[in-house]
Design an enzyme around this catalytic site. Structure first.
Site, short mmCIF file in Angstrom:
data_model
loop_
_atom_site.label_atom_id
_atom_site.label_comp_id
_atom_site.label_asym_id
_atom_site.label_seq_id
_atom_site.Cartn_x
_atom_site.Cartn_y
_atom_site.Cartn_z
N HIS A 220 77.92 -70.64 -36.83
CA HIS A 220 77.04 -71.86 -36.41
C HIS A 220 77.99 -72.89 -36.33
CE1 HIS A 220 72.95 -70.49 -36.78
NE2 HIS A 220 73.25 -69.91 -37.76
N TYR B 40 62.67 -96.06 -22.70
CA TYR B 40 63.90 -96.92 -22.51
C TYR B 40 63.98 -97.11 -21.12
CZ TYR B 40 68.77 -98.30 -22.52
OH TYR B 40 69.82 -98.89 -22.28
N HIS C 16 77.96 -63.98 -37.72
CA HIS C 16 77.85 -65.05 -36.60
C HIS C 16 78.36 -66.38 -37.14
CE1 HIS C 16 73.99 -65.39 -39.11
NE2 HIS C 16 74.24 -66.73 -38.51
N GLN D 294 64.00 -100.55 -19.07
CA GLN D 294 65.27 -100.96 -18.21
C GLN D 294 64.82 -101.35 -16.92
OE1 GLN D 294 68.53 -101.55 -19.60
NE2 GLN D 294 67.11 -101.74 -21.28
#
Length: 143
Positions: free
Chosen positions: A62, A125, A60, A129
């Site tokens: 990554h 956040y 595999h 805002q």
């Protein structure tokens, strides 16, 4: 990695991607492993995708990558797996199957987003805002 920019956009889109050879065959070793690493690096550069970290294991791969927002993850993976198969078969024709010449990689892949920010931080956040926007709105109507 700092935020990147394209045109009028600032971005930081990082992903962890894992994909495997067809039938999870243990074929990614020796020269094939070196070639896969080189091919993936080249293809990522063509699409302006930054490889942050990566590992080619025997069965595999990554990748930790930063993909520009104008490129979808699925489009990128289709490109990466398709082109790398062709390039790998050019270098190692013995890897081609008699029955299925187009499929070196298995059909699917695993992907997850990577970030150094929590859901709570994003929600905080957004709330801050919104409050700031309301304050500015009330100041402008008071004039």
């Amino acid at each position: 990695m700092d935020n990147k920019s394209i045109s009028h956009t600032r971005w930081k889109c990082q992903y962890h991607i894992v994909f495997i050879p067809q039938y999870r065959k243990k074929v990614l070793y020796g020269k094939v492993r070196e070639d896969v690493r080189e091919i993936l690096n080249t293809l990522c550069k063509y699409k302006n995708v930054e490889i942050i970290a990566g590992a080619v294991c025997v069965d595999h791969v990554h990748l930790s990558v930063a993909i520009p927002p104008k490129l979808s993850v699925s489009d990128f993976m289709g490109y990466l797996k398709g082109k790398s198969t062709l390039m790998l078969y050019d270098r190692h024709p013995e890897l081609q199957s008699k029955w299925d010449k187009a499929a070196f990689w298995a059909r699917g892949y695993y992907v997850e987003t990577i970030g150094n920010i929590t859901d709570e931080a994003v929600q905080k956040y957004i709330k801050e805002q919104a409050e700031e926007s309301r304050k500015e709105d009330s100041r402008s109507t008071a004039l």
